[in-house]
Design a protein around this motif. Structure first.
Motif, PDB file in Angstrom:
ATOM      1  N   LYS A 148       0.837  -1.213   0.000  1.00 43.14           N
ATOM      2  CA  LYS A 148       0.000   0.000   0.000  1.00 43.14           C
ATOM      3  C   LYS A 148       0.868   1.258   0.000  1.00 43.14           C
ATOM      4  O   LYS A 148       0.604   2.220  -0.719  1.00 43.14           O
ATOM      5  N   ALA A 149       1.916   1.240   0.829  1.00 41.80           N
ATOM      6  CA  ALA A 149       2.815   2.400   0.925  1.00 41.80           C
ATOM      7  C   ALA A 149       3.544   2.636  -0.394  1.00 41.80           C
ATOM      8  O   ALA A 149       3.741   3.784  -0.813  1.00 41.80           O
ATOM      9  N   GLN A 150       3.929   1.534  -1.057  1.00 46.71           N
ATOM     10  CA  GLN A 150       4.651   1.656  -2.330  1.00 46.71           C
ATOM     11  C   GLN A 150       3.771   2.308  -3.396  1.00 46.71           C
ATOM     12  O   GLN A 150       4.231   3.151  -4.162  1.00 46.71           O
ATOM     13  N   GLU A 151       2.505   1.932  -3.399  1.00 45.97           N
ATOM     14  CA  GLU A 151       1.556   2.519  -4.356  1.00 45.97           C
ATOM     15  C   GLU A 151       1.444   4.032  -4.135  1.00 45.97           C
ATOM     16  O   GLU A 151       1.460   4.822  -5.093  1.00 45.97           O
ATOM     17  N   LEU A 152       1.360   4.449  -2.869  1.00 44.73           N
ATOM     18  CA  LEU A 152       1.286   5.880  -2.548  1.00 44.73           C
ATOM     19  C   LEU A 152       2.566   6.609  -2.933  1.00 44.73           C
ATOM     20  O   LEU A 152       2.535   7.679  -3.533  1.00 44.73           O
ATOM     21  N   ALA A 153       3.716   6.013  -2.595  1.00 45.45           N
ATOM     22  CA  ALA A 153       5.015   6.651  -2.868  1.00 45.45           C
ATOM     23  C   ALA A 153       5.245   6.809  -4.359  1.00 45.45           C
ATOM     24  O   ALA A 153       5.749   7.845  -4.819  1.00 45.45           O
ATOM     25  N   GLU A 154       4.864   5.799  -5.138  1.00 40.04           N
ATOM     26  CA  GLU A 154       5.002   5.897  -6.600  1.00 40.04           C
ATOM     27  C   GLU A 154       4.091   6.981  -7.158  1.00 40.04           C
ATOM     28  O   GLU A 154       4.484   7.737  -8.049  1.00 40.04           O
TER      29      GLU A 154
END
Length: 420
Positions: free
Chosen positions: A319-325
């Motif tokens: 989930k965090a990776q999706e936001l960061a990208e």
């Protein structure tokens, strides 16, 4: 004559009502202040009065974390500024538009609007606002993990603050510099700058909003936690939270809850950390602080790792990776790859491990997070750093040991240390 008198009366009434709203706002009667200002906005025929009341609404909605409403009023303010045909009003309204997008983590838009402001030179207020424009642009570059440009903007903002003896601006820049050095892991500077901000509040801030004190205390809490001084971190965070609750400052409440959770995680008190992460995430989601959401998800994932619940940690990381990208936050991605690296090493999954090692080093290269002298990475562990006037930064020990007449990265000749 009667027409002129009626117009003047309208302007006076507008001014009186705006001041009434300010008095209510300063006494923490926020909703009543908003009602007064909204009535002024609906009824006034004075464009200058409308512009000013929109400024009040923008500030109030910013401090309450109602960033979408803040953006809505900023757009209306630009239309009002165009109606007034005054470049000073126009520059101020573009700055408010930049700030609104900064709060909503729309960092590319923030930079674009800041550049528009900077192209409006020669106006009366440009000297006063340039420092604020540079600060907002620096915060946006920091959100994108473009560290050299962020530092360059913060140095410019600090220079404007010093030249104009603007202590409030200096206080805000010091807090942003605290965040900057926290991210690249020079924790001594990460503490020094918010401490400097706290000194400014104590020395000059008698008539300032308490938010300046709260802001400096929060950034001190973050640095103290990173340095392992958990009691000091807790004390500063409690002070900041107390003010945030008094003033209904939802964004700061969310940050303090995140800091509390991180402190408890550092004490290995995971069960106390989890509900604070949940409360922080709830507010971060409500106000639209996606950068804060990444930090919360990272903290929660680290808790799951401590509890050896690796699959749950990976769920949060995804989930965090999706936001960061989506945000273009490269440092967030780097931290996530680093965490995944440890998880897949523990699980013995070599292919996934290699994949995240490669991506981690790609992030380091992209952000130029390495010392141009020794070649070692910056931001992997706590290290004293020194910025040069070109805003490239190096390990302090490398500059002291090697000495050079110019920056190894860009070959500029001056070796005089910068402001920060």
């Amino acid at each position: 004559m009667r027409l002129f008198g009626a117009k003047e009366m309208g302007q006076d009434q507008t001014k009186q009502q705006i001041e009434k709203g300010l008095q209510l706002y300063q006494s923490n009667q926020t909703e009543k202040a908003l009602q007064v200002w909204m009535r002024v906005l609906e009824k006034t025929t004075d464009p200058a009065g409308r512009f000013r009341v929109l400024g009040c609404l923008i500030t109030a909605h910013s401090e309450m974390g109602r960033y979408k409403d803040m953006l809505k009023f900023a757009v209306v303010q630009i239309d009002t500024a165009r109606e007034l045909e005054d470049p000073d009003y126009l520059m101020e309204s573009y700055l408010n538009l930049a700030r609104s997008n900064e709060k909503l983590c729309e960092f590319q838009k923030t930079i674009s609007y800041c550049k528009t402001c900077m192209n409006m030179q020669g106006t009366t207020v440009s000297l006063q606002l340039n420092g604020q424009v540079s600060l907002s642009m620096g915060n946006a570059f920091l959100g994108l993990s473009i560290f050299q440009k962020a530092l360059e903007c913060f140095e410019k903002a600090l220079r404007y603050a010093h030249n104009n003896d603007d202590k409030m601006l200096e206080c805000r820049v010091c807090c942003s510099l605290g965040s900057f050095y926290t991210q690249i892991k020079d924790y001594e500077k990460a503490l020094f700058f918010p401490c400097k901000a706290a000194e400014l509040v104590n020395d000059y801030g008698k008539g300032w909003s308490l938010k300046y004190r709260a802001m400096s205390q929060y950034h001190m809490a973050v640095a103290y936690r990173k340095l392992g001084h958990l009691a000091d971190a807790m004390e500063c965070c409690e002070e900041s939270m107390k003010i945030a609750l008094q003033h209904g400052d939802r964004p700061l409440q969310a940050l303090c809850l995140l800091c509390f959770a991180d402190i408890h995680r550092s004490r290995a008190d995971i069960q106390t950390a989890f509900p604070r992460y949940d409360s922080s995430m709830s507010i971060m989601t409500e106000i639209g602080n996606r950068l804060g959401q990444i930090q919360v998800l990272l903290g929660v994932a680290k808790c799951w790792v401590i509890q050896k619940e690796l699959d749950k940690a990976l769920e949060g990381i995804e989930k965090a990776q999706e936001l960061a990208e989506g945000l273009g936050n490269k440092l967030g991605l780097l931290k996530l790859h680093c965490l995944c690296e440890g998880i897949y090493r523990t699980k013995g999954q070599q292919r996934e491990l290699r994949d995240h090692v490669v991506k981690f080093h790609e992030c380091v290269e992209e952000m130029e997070l390495y010392c141009g002298m020794c070649g070692e990475s910056i931001g992997e562990k706590n290290n004293q750093l020194q910025a040069l006037p070109c805003s490239h930064f190096f390990h302090l020990k490398c500059l002291q040991t090697n000495g050079t007449r110019g920056c190894p990265n860009c070959r500029r000749s001056s070796m005089k240390p910068g402001f920060v």
